[in-house]
Design an enzyme around this catalytic site. Sequence first.
Site, mmCIF file in Angstrom:
data_model
loop_
_atom_site.group_PDB
_atom_site.id
_atom_site.type_symbol
_atom_site.label_atom_id
_atom_site.label_comp_id
_atom_site.label_asym_id
_atom_site.label_seq_id
_atom_site.Cartn_x
_atom_site.Cartn_y
_atom_site.Cartn_z
ATOM 1 N N ASP A 1 0.949 -1.095 0.093
ATOM 2 C CA ASP A 1 0.015 0.061 -0.194
ATOM 3 C C ASP A 1 0.994 1.327 -0.119
ATOM 4 O O ASP A 1 2.091 1.163 0.412
ATOM 5 C CB ASP A 1 -1.011 0.158 1.324
ATOM 6 C CG ASP A 1 -1.751 1.261 1.574
ATOM 7 O OD1 ASP A 1 -2.489 1.481 0.549
ATOM 8 O OD2 ASP A 1 -1.748 1.848 2.582
ATOM 9 N N ASP B 1 -0.192 5.033 1.038
ATOM 10 C CA ASP B 1 -0.620 5.896 1.905
ATOM 11 C C ASP B 1 -0.285 5.559 3.553
ATOM 12 O O ASP B 1 -1.181 4.358 3.548
ATOM 13 C CB ASP B 1 -1.861 6.548 1.733
ATOM 14 C CG ASP B 1 -2.028 7.322 0.455
ATOM 15 O OD1 ASP B 1 -1.197 7.799 0.060
ATOM 16 O OD2 ASP B 1 -3.440 7.805 0.032
#
Length: 304
Positions: free
Chosen positions: A91, A93
């Site tokens: 991922d 963020d």
Amino acid sequence: MKDYLLISNTNENKISNNYLDIVSKHVKKSTNEKIAYKELSFRKAYQWELPSNQYDIKLKKIMTDFQSNHGIDCNFIIETSKRKKKLLLADMDSTIIKEESLDELAKQIGKEKEVSFITNEAMNGRLDFKKALKKRVAILKGNTADILETIKKNVNINDGAKELVKTMNVNGSITVLVSGGFTFLTEYLKDVLDFTYTHANRLQIIERESKKFEFTGKVEEPILDKNAKLEYLNDYIKKYNISHKDTICVGDGANDIEMIKNASIGVSFYGKTALNKVADIHFYNTNLLGLLYAQGYADSDIIY
């Protein structure tokens, strides 16, 4: 098959000989064997190779208490195949970067408080991701796209990210950045960190007569969400003819749950409660080098 107990804290140089002796005594009591630890990083990461399924279940409870009392991450790792994985999905963020990119965009137009509340609700699984994404992007409507360059200049990459990607690349792994964020930033990070592939959502931008580019307040379809992240995991497994046992995934929020659940090693990186419930490994005091330590890499193996 082998199991491993990994203890780590990369934020402080704090794993002392006393702590190592304490853990070793608990391991010996649980397994009825004297098991020597292996140093992965001086005073920051150590592992014990355990006889698979032969250690007392009480050891897990003891190590949970040890983690709470001393601020040292304690994780049990089950080796299902080759420990060094062939595929990483990460991922973006609050995982590869410190920020939530949409929150940072909102900050540039004075809407940070309004957007960050929605982000928090979505990342904790209390709000549907697609609805939350559309609602937040709508707030950007009419603002100039120049702020994208500001975000790229000011983004903070989390410690260990560069070494994680570089080390896995050098060892023949496929590294993929897959994000519910946006392509302007994933493509930038692909260049900076050398991910093999990146996938993200695309902001809709139009050119005005003034030659200025503005946000329309919409996201181009299809929207990349938690199901898309799982689809990418399965696609790369098929593309490279590997097994789920060859995968490691990392994230921090509810949008990462399906990806994390289906990885051989699913890592919650300073994650939300919803993700912590399904992750195999949890890091609260360890930077992204922890993903390398979890695969058995020592500092001497890491490419800096």
